[in-house]
Scaffold this motif. Structure first.
Motif, PDB file in Angstrom:
ATOM      1  N   LEU A 207      45.508  29.975 -61.506  1.00 48.77           N
ATOM      2  CA  LEU A 207      45.192  30.288 -60.111  1.00 48.77           C
ATOM      3  C   LEU A 207      45.602  29.133 -59.196  1.00 48.77           C
ATOM      4  N   ILE A 208      45.367  27.915 -59.641  1.00 47.11           N
ATOM      5  CA  ILE A 208      45.811  26.756 -58.858  1.00 47.11           C
ATOM      6  C   ILE A 208      47.325  26.786 -58.695  1.00 47.11           C
ATOM      7  N   ALA A 209      48.040  27.090 -59.781  1.00 47.97           N
ATOM      8  CA  ALA A 209      49.503  27.156 -59.724  1.00 47.97           C
ATOM      9  C   ALA A 209      49.967  28.205 -58.716  1.00 47.97           C
ATOM     10  N   SER A 210      49.336  29.380 -58.733  1.00 52.15           N
ATOM     11  CA  SER A 210      49.722  30.449 -57.801  1.00 52.15           C
ATOM     12  C   SER A 210      49.463  30.055 -56.360  1.00 52.15           C
ATOM     13  N   LEU A 211      48.290  29.458 -56.095  1.00 51.95           N
ATOM     14  CA  LEU A 211      47.951  29.078 -54.724  1.00 51.95           C
ATOM     15  C   LEU A 211      48.844  27.948 -54.224  1.00 51.95           C
ATOM     16  N   ALA A 212      49.133  26.977 -55.090  1.00 50.74           N
ATOM     17  CA  ALA A 212      50.013  25.878 -54.686  1.00 50.74           C
ATOM     18  C   ALA A 212      51.397  26.405 -54.343  1.00 50.74           C
ATOM     19  N   SER A 215      51.345  28.352 -51.079  1.00 52.78           N
ATOM     20  CA  SER A 215      51.298  27.489 -49.896  1.00 52.78           C
ATOM     21  C   SER A 215      52.697  27.009 -49.525  1.00 52.78           C
ATOM     22  N   LEU A 216      53.529  26.788 -50.534  1.00 52.98           N
ATOM     23  CA  LEU A 216      54.919  26.381 -50.275  1.00 52.98           C
ATOM     24  C   LEU A 216      55.716  27.527 -49.677  1.00 52.98           C
ATOM     25  N   PHE A 217      55.711  28.677 -50.345  1.00 51.52           N
ATOM     26  CA  PHE A 217      56.617  29.759 -49.962  1.00 51.52           C
ATOM     27  C   PHE A 217      56.167  30.505 -48.710  1.00 51.52           C
ATOM     28  N   GLY A 340      53.226  34.139 -51.455  1.00 51.18           N
ATOM     29  CA  GLY A 340      53.337  33.257 -50.304  1.00 51.18           C
ATOM     30  C   GLY A 340      54.323  33.782 -49.277  1.00 51.18           C
ATOM     31  N   ALA A 341      55.477  34.269 -49.753  1.00 51.28           N
ATOM     32  CA  ALA A 341      56.467  34.845 -48.835  1.00 51.28           C
ATOM     33  C   ALA A 341      55.884  36.038 -48.095  1.00 51.28           C
ATOM     34  N   TRP A 342      55.110  36.859 -48.808  1.00 48.25           N
ATOM     35  CA  TRP A 342      54.494  38.036 -48.181  1.00 48.25           C
ATOM     36  C   TRP A 342      53.447  37.621 -47.154  1.00 48.25           C
ATOM     37  N   VAL A 360      49.200  28.200 -42.138  1.00 47.70           N
ATOM     38  CA  VAL A 360      48.958  29.168 -43.216  1.00 47.70           C
ATOM     39  C   VAL A 360      49.119  28.465 -44.567  1.00 47.70           C
ATOM     40  N   GLY A 361      50.174  27.655 -44.693  1.00 50.18           N
ATOM     41  CA  GLY A 361      50.377  26.891 -45.914  1.00 50.18           C
ATOM     42  C   GLY A 361      49.232  25.921 -46.167  1.00 50.18           C
ATOM     43  N   ALA A 362      48.717  25.298 -45.089  1.00 46.26           N
ATOM     44  CA  ALA A 362      47.598  24.365 -45.232  1.00 46.26           C
ATOM     45  C   ALA A 362      46.362  25.076 -45.759  1.00 46.26           C
ATOM     46  N   ALA A 363      46.090  26.278 -45.243  1.00 42.57           N
ATOM     47  CA  ALA A 363      44.922  27.038 -45.701  1.00 42.57           C
ATOM     48  C   ALA A 363      45.022  27.374 -47.187  1.00 42.57           C
ATOM     49  N   LEU A 364      46.202  27.779 -47.630  1.00 43.55           N
ATOM     50  CA  LEU A 364      46.394  28.108 -49.042  1.00 43.55           C
ATOM     51  C   LEU A 364      46.268  26.858 -49.917  1.00 43.55           C
TER      52      LEU A 364
END
Length: 386
Positions: A207-212, A215-217, A340-342, A360-364
């Motif tokens: 889950l951490i990997a997905s959220l990180a 946040s990038l994409f 993230g793109a979505w 938005v990236g900061a929130a993620l």
């Protein structure tokens, strides 16, 4: 770099070039196959979906097989897949070839990370994984620009043929350099691999990997209009800025491996906090071109600082059967890419400007921090109970 890990890095360079070079060749592919550029862009989406769905299938199918032949087979799959990309006579066959090729992506990085970690002492496992992933980051600096230039000069099909050549080198390197008895599968086989998926820490790491990644994409997907419309950079300059992003990725990957060998979860938490702060700075000062360029470099560095720690986190949490979990973690990164793109696109459709999109990236990133803090607290609670 130990020679077996060098062989894995060559293969990861090939895989990274395969995944990303299509982005620089979309106009050429679209014109040659008679489709629109947005339709050609779906070749990127198709590859990502192939990674997500192919990773667990391949990992489960190979759970009982020796690791070295599996790695050779996966590298060979990339050679065959890229060859069919090069000769595909129409759009749909090219799409099929891209999806077929992507099936080996997650499994290679998942199994490869387990193999790389097994080749070094325990206190250097994250660094070993980072060295393997160095091929992926270098592909963004060398492979993608070179492949794009080759495709523009001689045709996009020649780019895929060049990747076939690199793939053949990687197959030979793995066959020659990787030990035959490395990281043999556990006696539990597929059931053992599935059993570790019942561990909460495995899912928290993914889950951490997905959220990180999300946040990038959420921002990176729209980085070109951001840099041109907000920062005032020319289209030609954006290309060089993206190369700088790739350089940051490469540096961050090496730093992340070393920091993770020292303090794993503190590295993840601190880096994600730094990412959230950097997104806030991007929002405030992104209109200044020089600041935007510096932030993109730091951004690339930070996002890849967390990759080796999160991969080794999954490997250690699923120690009794790490191959499937490590492979699924690669799918988790790709789920984050797509999600993230979505999310970024949804934010724009709701009226968020490009200038404010980094929020938005900061929130993620902050959500990822919360999950990482929870994971670390569970570690500490387990130690106290023990």
């Amino acid at each position: 770099m130990p020679l077996p890990i060098l062989a894995l890095a060559i293969a990861s360079f090939c895989i990274g070039t395969t995944e990303f070079v299509i982005m620089g060749l979309l106009p050429e592919v679209a014109a040659d196959l008679g489709v629109s550029i947005p339709s050609a862009g779906l070749l990127v989406t198709g590859y990502a979906l192939g990674v997500v769905f192919g990773a667990p299938i391949v990992a489960m199918a190979t759970a009982r097989l020796p690791r070295k032949p599996v790695l050779i087979g996966l590298a060979t799959l990339f050679v065959i897949g890229n060859f069919f990309c090069a000769i595909a006579p129409n759009y749909w066959l090219l799409m099929a070839a891209r999806v077929f090729t992507a099936f080996g992506h997650g499994a290679f990085f998942g199994i490869g990370s387990v193999v790389a970690a097994s080749l070094v002492p325990r206190n250097k496992r994250a660094s070993a994984i980072a060295l393997m992933f160095a091929g992926l980051t270098l592909s963004n600096i060398l492979g993608v620009p070179a492949g794009t230039a080759l495709g523009e000069a001689f045709g996009w099909r020649d780019t895929f043929l060049a990747v076939v050549g690199i793939g053949l080198v990687s197959v030979a390197a793995i066959a020659w350099l990787v030990p035959s008895d490395v990281a043999e599968p556990s006696g539990g086989g597929l059931l053992g691999e599935l059993r570790v998926l019942g561990k909460l820490q495995v899912w928290l790491a993914m889950l951490i990997a997905s959220l990180a990644s999300a946040s990038l994409f959420a921002v990176f997907t729209y980085i070109k209009p951001y840099l041109t419309d907000v920062s005032g950079l020319s289209t030609a300059t954006v290309t060089w800025v993206l190369l700088l992003f790739g350089a940051g990725m490469t540096i961050g990957n090496i730093i992340g491996g070393r920091l993770a060998d020292w303090k794993l979860m503190p590295t993840v938490i601190t880096t994600l906090l730094a990412m959230a702060l950097l997104f806030a700075v991007f929002t405030e000062f992104g209109a200044i071109a020089s600041v935007a360029v510096a932030i993109v470099f730091l951004w690339g560095m930070l996002i890849f600082i967390v990759v080796p720690p999160l991969q080794i986190r999954v490997v250690e949490a699923a120690a009794e059967g790490p191959n499937l979990a490590a492979t699924l973690n690669q799918g988790a990164f790709n789920v984050g890419n797509a999600g993230g793109a979505w999310i970024g696109g949804l934010a724009i459709s709701w009226g968020v400007s490009y200038a404010n999109l980094p929020l938005v990236g900061a929130a993620l990133a902050l959500l990822a921090v919360m999950v990482a803090v929870l994971s670390q607290s569970l570690d500490r609670r387990a130690v106290v109970q023990t």
